[in-house]
Design an enzyme around this catalytic site. Structure first.
Site, mmCIF file in Angstrom:
data_model
loop_
_atom_site.group_PDB
_atom_site.id
_atom_site.type_symbol
_atom_site.label_atom_id
_atom_site.label_comp_id
_atom_site.label_asym_id
_atom_site.label_seq_id
_atom_site.Cartn_x
_atom_site.Cartn_y
_atom_site.Cartn_z
ATOM 1 N N ASP A 193 -0.361 -9.178 1.802
ATOM 2 C CA ASP A 193 -1.102 -8.032 0.705
ATOM 3 C C ASP A 193 -2.029 -9.026 0.004
ATOM 4 O OD1 ASP A 193 -0.157 -4.764 -0.106
ATOM 5 O OD2 ASP A 193 -2.027 -5.649 -0.652
ATOM 6 N N LEU B 273 -0.519 -2.856 9.011
ATOM 7 C CA LEU B 273 -0.657 -2.488 7.921
ATOM 8 C C LEU B 273 -1.957 -2.209 7.481
ATOM 9 C CD1 LEU B 273 2.676 -0.466 8.737
ATOM 10 C CD2 LEU B 273 1.652 0.712 6.677
ATOM 11 N N LYS C 214 -11.701 0.372 14.201
ATOM 12 C CA LYS C 214 -10.444 0.806 14.922
ATOM 13 C C LYS C 214 -10.187 0.731 16.478
ATOM 14 C CE LYS C 214 -7.515 0.961 11.046
ATOM 15 N NZ LYS C 214 -6.102 0.144 11.226
ATOM 16 N N TYR D 60 -15.843 2.325 10.407
ATOM 17 C CA TYR D 60 -13.815 2.453 10.491
ATOM 18 C C TYR D 60 -13.400 3.432 11.646
ATOM 19 C CZ TYR D 60 -9.522 3.235 8.618
ATOM 20 O OH TYR D 60 -7.551 3.653 8.133
ATOM 21 N N GLY E 284 -3.668 -2.064 -2.564
ATOM 22 C CA GLY E 284 -1.655 -2.291 -2.577
ATOM 23 C C GLY E 284 -2.019 -1.999 -4.340
ATOM 24 N N GLY F 272 0.413 -1.212 -0.378
ATOM 25 C CA GLY F 272 -0.138 0.061 -0.176
ATOM 26 C C GLY F 272 0.639 1.265 0.057
ATOM 27 N N PHE F 273 0.340 2.411 -0.189
ATOM 28 C CA PHE F 273 0.975 3.339 -0.020
ATOM 29 C C PHE F 273 1.595 3.954 0.906
ATOM 30 C CE2 PHE F 273 -0.202 7.896 2.478
ATOM 31 C CZ PHE F 273 1.357 8.713 1.589
#
Ligand code: UDP
Length: 354
Positions: free
Chosen positions: A45, A90, A167, A163, A50, A24-25
């Site tokens: 991943d 992540l 989280k 979200y 991503g 991913g970023f």
């Protein structure tokens, strides 16, 4: 990455490190940094948001292993973690747009997937740095959000809040595994991290507006544009994540990692147009048109970075102007490589910057 100099203590014995979401970023920048530090790195991943292309610059590194698989598969997670000393977690369903459109997928990945990673870390006796988000603070518009600030969330039936809800559960899981099972886990809460390789496809504002400015299209600013954010540069955040993971005082703790400058989205749009010398205009788009009826945005989100500063000396120093230029250069180079869906044109002199 420059962070090697900023946090000299981060470079120690050679480690084997798993990065979930490593394509991913943020993940891809972290992987590059860990390889620079001398780690053996395993990337897990599912390549949903991503892309292997994000790791093109290090794909030939013999110390990098890439596994295409999901954190929802417990066997895959355990196999990826074999012989690892530490895990940077992540992998997540991210992006407000994506979460609003696919709440069930987001809940499954962000809750079940995370628990799979935490339980595998206990099995393999690996330490964990869990990446969380400033979204957990919800609608709290405090002048500076501290790690112990209240969470103010809207109706749980609004998908927008799933979200933040998921989280928050992840963080509670991490803390409970730390307290009850002895897991060595620490948490970072990222505040609007930006930089090259972030895509606007899932709604993130900076690459979205930069792409529009490069194409000469109107920059879509949602609502009245007076909502504010503190954008943090990925190259500032990644070394701090590694330093926090290494610090035994961070165990069972959460740390904000955000930018220093508060800016409204309207001012961000103006700054992007100015920096890129774009002919674009700004268009205000109502929230219900941009997302869904009843959508609630965060009016303001300002981090207090003191805790991470006191622990590892975290200090965001990259300017927004330089980030805008680097994101633009990245979008243009991806177009040149044929790897971005967006046709970019009419950027005049800026092409020369690449
Ligand atoms: N936003 C915008 N135009 C866009 C995308 C986002 O005005 O094309 C707004 C969004 O409504 C929010 C802010 O920019 O107020 C930041 O959005 P993003 O999704 O990047 O991050 P968030 O802080 O909402 O997680």
């Amino acid at each position: 990455m420059s962070g090697v100099e900023i946090y000299p203590g981060a470079a120690k014995a050679r480690m084997r490190t798993l990065v979930t979401g490593g394509a991913g970023f943020v993940g891809s920048h972290l992987v590059e940094h860990l390889l620079d530090l001398g780690d053996d790195v395993v990337v897990l991943d599912d390549l949903s948001t991503g892309s292997a292309r994000n790791l093109a610059g290090v794909a030939d590194n013999p110390r990098l292993e890439m596994i295409h698989g999901s954190i929802l598969n417990t066997k895959t997670v355990s196999a990826a973690m074999k012989d690892c000393d530490r895990v940077f977690h992540l992998a997540a369903a991210v992006g407000v747009k994506l979460i609003v459109e696919q709440p069930l997928r987001g809940l499954r990945i962000n809750i079940h997937g995370t628990e799979n990673v935490l339980t595998a870390a206990i099995e393999h006796q690996a330490s964990v740095l869990m990446v969380s988000t400033s979204e957990v603070y919800g609608k709290n518009t405090a002048d500076r959000l501290r790690e112990d600030s209240d969470r103010i969330l809207g109706d749980p039936l609004l998908s927008r809040w799933t979200y933040a809800g998921a989280k928050g559960i992840d963080e509670a899981f991490a803390k409970a595994y730390s307290d009850q099972e002895g897991l060595d886990v620490s948490i970072v809460r990222l505040f609007n991290t930006v930089g090259p390789r972030q895509t606007g496809r899932y709604g993130m504002v900076l690459p979205n507006l930069v792409g529009q400015a490069l194409r000469g299209q109107p920059l879509t600013v949602f609502g009245d544009g007076q909502q504010t954010r503190c954008f943090s540069a990925v190259e500032d955040v990644v070394p701090a994540m590694v330093a926090i993971e290494r610090d035994p005082r961070a165990r069972g703790q959460a740390y904000n990692l955000g930018g220093a400058r508060e800016i409204s989205i309207l001012d961000l749009a103006s700054e992007i147009i100015r920096v890129l010398d774009s002919r674009s205009t700004i268009e205000l788009v109502p929230y219900e048109q941009a997302y869904a009826p009843g959508f609630e945005d965060m009016r303001r989100r300002v981090p207090d970075n003191t805790k991470a500063h006191d622990l590892v000396g975290y200090e965001p120093h990259t300017s927004l102007t330089s980030t805008i230029m680097r994101v633009a250069a990245d979008l243009l180079s991806r177009e040149r490589l044929g790897s971005d869906a967006m046709p970019l044109s009419g950027v005049g002199a800026f092409r020369g910057v690449i």
